[in-house]
Write a protein that holds these residues in place. Structure first.
Motif, PDB file in Angstrom:
ATOM      1  N   ILE A  80       0.840  -1.208   0.000  1.00 31.54           N
ATOM      2  CA  ILE A  80       0.000   0.000   0.000  1.00 31.54           C
ATOM      3  C   ILE A  80       0.869   1.251   0.000  1.00 31.54           C
ATOM      4  O   ILE A  80       0.600   2.214  -0.715  1.00 31.54           O
ATOM      5  CB  ILE A  80      -0.953  -0.017   1.218  1.00 31.54           C
ATOM      6  N   GLU A  81       1.926   1.235   0.786  1.00 35.27           N
ATOM      7  CA  GLU A  81       2.789   2.403   0.914  1.00 35.27           C
ATOM      8  C   GLU A  81       3.649   2.633  -0.329  1.00 35.27           C
ATOM      9  O   GLU A  81       3.776   3.758  -0.797  1.00 35.27           O
ATOM     10  CB  GLU A  81       3.700   2.232   2.129  1.00 35.27           C
ATOM     11  N   LYS A  82       4.223   1.567  -0.890  1.00 30.89           N
ATOM     12  CA  LYS A  82       5.164   1.723  -2.000  1.00 30.89           C
ATOM     13  C   LYS A  82       4.506   1.747  -3.376  1.00 30.89           C
ATOM     14  O   LYS A  82       5.083   2.280  -4.318  1.00 30.89           O
ATOM     15  CB  LYS A  82       6.205   0.602  -1.958  1.00 30.89           C
ATOM     16  N   TYR A  83       3.323   1.145  -3.515  1.00 27.14           N
ATOM     17  CA  TYR A  83       2.670   1.043  -4.827  1.00 27.14           C
ATOM     18  C   TYR A  83       1.208   1.502  -4.755  1.00 27.14           C
ATOM     19  O   TYR A  83       0.306   0.747  -5.084  1.00 27.14           O
ATOM     20  CB  TYR A  83       2.738  -0.403  -5.343  1.00 27.14           C
ATOM     21  N   PRO A  84       0.950   2.748  -4.339  1.00 26.35           N
ATOM     22  CA  PRO A  84      -0.446   3.189  -4.204  1.00 26.35           C
ATOM     23  C   PRO A  84      -1.164   3.346  -5.541  1.00 26.35           C
ATOM     24  O   PRO A  84      -2.382   3.296  -5.593  1.00 26.35           O
ATOM     25  CB  PRO A  84      -0.328   4.527  -3.483  1.00 26.35           C
ATOM     26  N   ALA A  85      -0.419   3.512  -6.629  1.00 27.72           N
ATOM     27  CA  ALA A  85      -1.050   3.677  -7.943  1.00 27.72           C
ATOM     28  C   ALA A  85      -1.289   2.337  -8.638  1.00 27.72           C
ATOM     29  O   ALA A  85      -1.916   2.303  -9.695  1.00 27.72           O
ATOM     30  CB  ALA A  85      -0.188   4.564  -8.827  1.00 27.72           C
ATOM     31  N   LEU A  86      -0.824   1.254  -8.061  1.00 23.30           N
ATOM     32  CA  LEU A  86      -1.053  -0.067  -8.630  1.00 23.30           C
ATOM     33  C   LEU A  86      -2.536  -0.399  -8.530  1.00 23.30           C
ATOM     34  O   LEU A  86      -3.167  -0.179  -7.505  1.00 23.30           O
ATOM     35  CB  LEU A  86      -0.225  -1.114  -7.872  1.00 23.30           C
ATOM     36  N   LYS A  87      -3.094  -0.902  -9.591  1.00 23.75           N
ATOM     37  CA  LYS A  87      -4.516  -1.250  -9.597  1.00 23.75           C
ATOM     38  C   LYS A  87      -4.706  -2.596  -8.898  1.00 23.75           C
ATOM     39  O   LYS A  87      -3.842  -3.469  -8.951  1.00 23.75           O
ATOM     40  CB  LYS A  87      -5.039  -1.359 -11.034  1.00 23.75           C
ATOM     41  N   LEU A  88      -5.830  -2.762  -8.248  1.00 28.55           N
ATOM     42  CA  LEU A  88      -6.129  -4.024  -7.575  1.00 28.55           C
ATOM     43  C   LEU A  88      -6.161  -5.181  -8.573  1.00 28.55           C
ATOM     44  O   LEU A  88      -5.661  -6.276  -8.295  1.00 28.55           O
ATOM     45  CB  LEU A  88      -7.473  -3.925  -6.844  1.00 28.55           C
ATOM     46  N   GLU A  89      -6.727  -4.925  -9.743  1.00 25.16           N
ATOM     47  CA  GLU A  89      -6.791  -5.962 -10.778  1.00 25.16           C
ATOM     48  C   GLU A  89      -5.399  -6.333 -11.275  1.00 25.16           C
ATOM     49  O   GLU A  89      -5.131  -7.501 -11.580  1.00 25.16           O
ATOM     50  CB  GLU A  89      -7.663  -5.486 -11.949  1.00 25.16           C
ATOM     51  N   GLU A  90      -4.516  -5.342 -11.367  1.00 24.83           N
ATOM     52  CA  GLU A  90      -3.143  -5.630 -11.775  1.00 24.83           C
ATOM     53  C   GLU A  90      -2.452  -6.500 -10.733  1.00 24.83           C
ATOM     54  O   GLU A  90      -1.699  -7.417 -11.085  1.00 24.83           O
ATOM     55  CB  GLU A  90      -2.357  -4.333 -11.966  1.00 24.83           C
TER      56      GLU A  90
END
Length: 172
Positions: A80-90
């Motif tokens: 959550i902290e390092k990859y906040p722009a990562l999509k849940l589906e990804e």
């Protein structure tokens, strides 16, 4: 669609059993990023991430893996902290890829470092290809009447400066 409904749909998609049917392009364009999902539904988002990581650890069955609740919670908070722009589906696609061995084989160890490595490989290869395809150059044509189409081709700044210099000096 409201953000809450969009997140509910996203959580339903990533919570389905079996192989995820989304393509990387669909996951990127229609997915919900972790930051938005946390803002709207923090408990459900954390629960979905914990579920995906727990399922991944059970499936791979490495000798040294995330076993305690604290290990999994720390892994979720780090993602959550390092990859906040990562999509849940990804992230679901990444977990499925790790199960299939797309990011390497995990015989002995599956901990946070290996999960982060898989995320970085996904972002460096698959996601980069999707972004390139989405942002390819398309010729722009416009005009006021049907027969008066004006075509515009973008130029580099060097070309623009060279043309400007030729206009000033009178060269062709």
């Amino acid at each position: 669609m409201t953000p809450a409904k969009l997140i509910q749909t996203s959580l339903a998609i990533i919570s389905q059993a079996g192989v995820c049917k989304l393509t990387p392009k669909e996951a990127f364009t229609n997915g919900v990023n972790i930051r938005t999902a946390l803002r709207e539904q923090p408990q459900q988002t954390r629960g979905a991430l914990v579920n995906m990581i727990g399922d991944l650890c059970r499936f791979i069955d490495a000798k040294r893996t995330l076993t305690t609740d604290n290990d999994i919670a720390f892994t979720v908070e780090t993602i959550i902290e390092k990859y906040p722009a990562l999509k849940l589906e990804e992230f679901r696609l990444i977990c499925d890829g790790m199960k299939r061995g797309a990011y390497g084989k995990y015989y002995e160890r599956l901990k946070l470092a290996e999960i982060e490595e898989a995320i970085q490989q996904y972002e460096g290869s698959t996601k980069a290809e999707v972004l390139e395809k989405l942002h390819q150059h398309q010729e722009v044509s416009r005009g006021t009447k049907e027969g008066q189409q004006v075509s515009y081709e973008p130029q580099s700044m060097a070309d623009v400066k060279r043309l400007r210099w030729n206009e000033i000096t009178g060269k062709k």
